[in-house]
Enzyme design. Sequence first.
Site, PDB file in Angstrom:
ATOM      1  N   ASP A   1       0.853  -1.188   0.000  1.00 20.55           N
ATOM      2  CA  ASP A   1       0.000   0.000   0.000  1.00 20.55           C
ATOM      3  C   ASP A   1       0.889   1.237   0.000  1.00 20.55           C
ATOM      4  O   ASP A   1       2.095   1.145   0.254  1.00 20.55           O
ATOM      5  CB  ASP A   1      -0.991  -0.001   1.163  1.00 20.55           C
ATOM      6  CG  ASP A   1      -0.339   0.192   2.524  1.00 20.55           C
ATOM      7  OD1 ASP A   1       0.845  -0.180   2.681  1.00 20.55           O
ATOM      8  OD2 ASP A   1      -1.021   0.690   3.441  1.00 20.55           O
TER       9      ASP A   1
ATOM     10  N   TYR B   1       2.814   4.888   0.812  1.00 18.88           N
ATOM     11  CA  TYR B   1       3.390   5.495   2.022  1.00 18.88           C
ATOM     12  C   TYR B   1       2.307   6.329   2.707  1.00 18.88           C
ATOM     13  O   TYR B   1       1.546   7.043   2.057  1.00 18.88           O
ATOM     14  CB  TYR B   1       4.577   6.379   1.665  1.00 18.88           C
ATOM     15  CG  TYR B   1       5.729   5.619   1.041  1.00 18.88           C
ATOM     16  CD1 TYR B   1       6.416   4.645   1.751  1.00 18.88           C
ATOM     17  CD2 TYR B   1       6.127   5.884  -0.268  1.00 18.88           C
ATOM     18  CE1 TYR B   1       7.476   3.953   1.174  1.00 18.88           C
ATOM     19  CE2 TYR B   1       7.190   5.193  -0.845  1.00 18.88           C
ATOM     20  CZ  TYR B   1       7.861   4.226  -0.118  1.00 18.88           C
ATOM     21  OH  TYR B   1       8.902   3.542  -0.690  1.00 18.88           O
TER      22      TYR B   1
ATOM     23  N   PHE C   1       6.744   1.924  -4.103  1.00 14.17           N
ATOM     24  CA  PHE C   1       8.102   2.158  -3.601  1.00 14.17           C
ATOM     25  C   PHE C   1       8.672   3.531  -3.955  1.00 14.17           C
ATOM     26  O   PHE C   1       9.686   3.936  -3.408  1.00 14.17           O
ATOM     27  CB  PHE C   1       9.080   1.069  -4.085  1.00 14.17           C
ATOM     28  CG  PHE C   1       8.715  -0.309  -3.626  1.00 14.17           C
ATOM     29  CD1 PHE C   1       8.984  -0.712  -2.333  1.00 14.17           C
ATOM     30  CD2 PHE C   1       8.083  -1.206  -4.477  1.00 14.17           C
ATOM     31  CE1 PHE C   1       8.641  -1.985  -1.888  1.00 14.17           C
ATOM     32  CE2 PHE C   1       7.732  -2.485  -4.050  1.00 14.17           C
ATOM     33  CZ  PHE C   1       8.012  -2.875  -2.756  1.00 14.17           C
TER      34      PHE C   1
ATOM     35  N   HIS D   1      10.809  -9.267   1.190  1.00 17.83           N
ATOM     36  CA  HIS D   1      10.567  -7.841   0.974  1.00 17.83           C
ATOM     37  C   HIS D   1      11.851  -7.049   1.236  1.00 17.83           C
ATOM     38  O   HIS D   1      12.659  -7.428   2.099  1.00 17.83           O
ATOM     39  CB  HIS D   1       9.460  -7.366   1.920  1.00 17.83           C
ATOM     40  CG  HIS D   1       8.889  -6.040   1.579  1.00 17.83           C
ATOM     41  ND1 HIS D   1       9.472  -4.855   1.991  1.00 17.83           N
ATOM     42  CD2 HIS D   1       7.783  -5.698   0.861  1.00 17.83           C
ATOM     43  CE1 HIS D   1       8.743  -3.845   1.546  1.00 17.83           C
ATOM     44  NE2 HIS D   1       7.716  -4.325   0.854  1.00 17.83           N
TER      45      HIS D   1
END
Length: 278
Positions: free
Chosen positions: A75, A77, A88, A199
């Site tokens: 999701d 920031y 990202f 991740h």
Amino acid sequence: MTSRLAALSVKPDFSIETLQGRWRALAADFLMSAQGRTLVAHIDALETNVYPPTPFKALELTPFESVRAVIIGQDPYHTPGKAEGLAFSVGNNEALPPSLKNIFKELAWEEGCRAPVRTAGSLVDWAHQGVLLLNTILTVEEGKPLSHAGLGWEAFTNELIETLSREKSHLVFVLWGRPAQQMRALIDERKHAVIASSHPSPFSASRGPDAFMLSRTFSRVNEWLAAHGEAQIDWRGPVSASEVAAAQRTERKKTDASNRKKAESKVPRLDPEQPSLF
């Protein structure tokens, strides 16, 4: 009725005029569905800020026809000014989040640290090269990570992934972390590549047999694209003038050192056993 606080808070723009072709049709279908209408109404009624300002930015910058690789995030920031609608990615004037720092560290390692390390946080240049930077959840409330999980976005992004898998060939899907890897079932691996790892978060980037660090993710994407006649992605992207200057200084130092060694090798050395002429 929308409250005064809801009206004053920052809200996303759900317009789809900037989308093209397949993306526009899929977005329109979702927004007109009961699930889509409920989601938008819920967000409009919130008395808090919701990010990013343009949830469909990834689809706008990487049209369906241009997609060659897909990097799936979770999701956006949830801090002000960070989210820009690409997984990202942050604005170039924003401090790099920890996960993005690790992404750039991995990229630098794969490049052998020969090129200037990427420092610009915006990944818009990746999007323009056909890398779809897609979060599975497209909005978030300020200060509340995963606050819009389960509201309907997952159904929409699942449909996007299924459509890509069904209608295109030779794509590369990059799945970082368990939530992204749950989408593996939607991908036809008989005609697409899947690169899965942990991740890039500092909590998981170097852990386990499938650690993100040293995974060669970016090199493997380019190897797949090259094997199928596609141009490779320039992951390094735009470099600042100061970084170029620093790289040039380093190369000049290496050249000067090499030239000195060559010059020294050409200077005749006196044989201590040979009598001096003086």
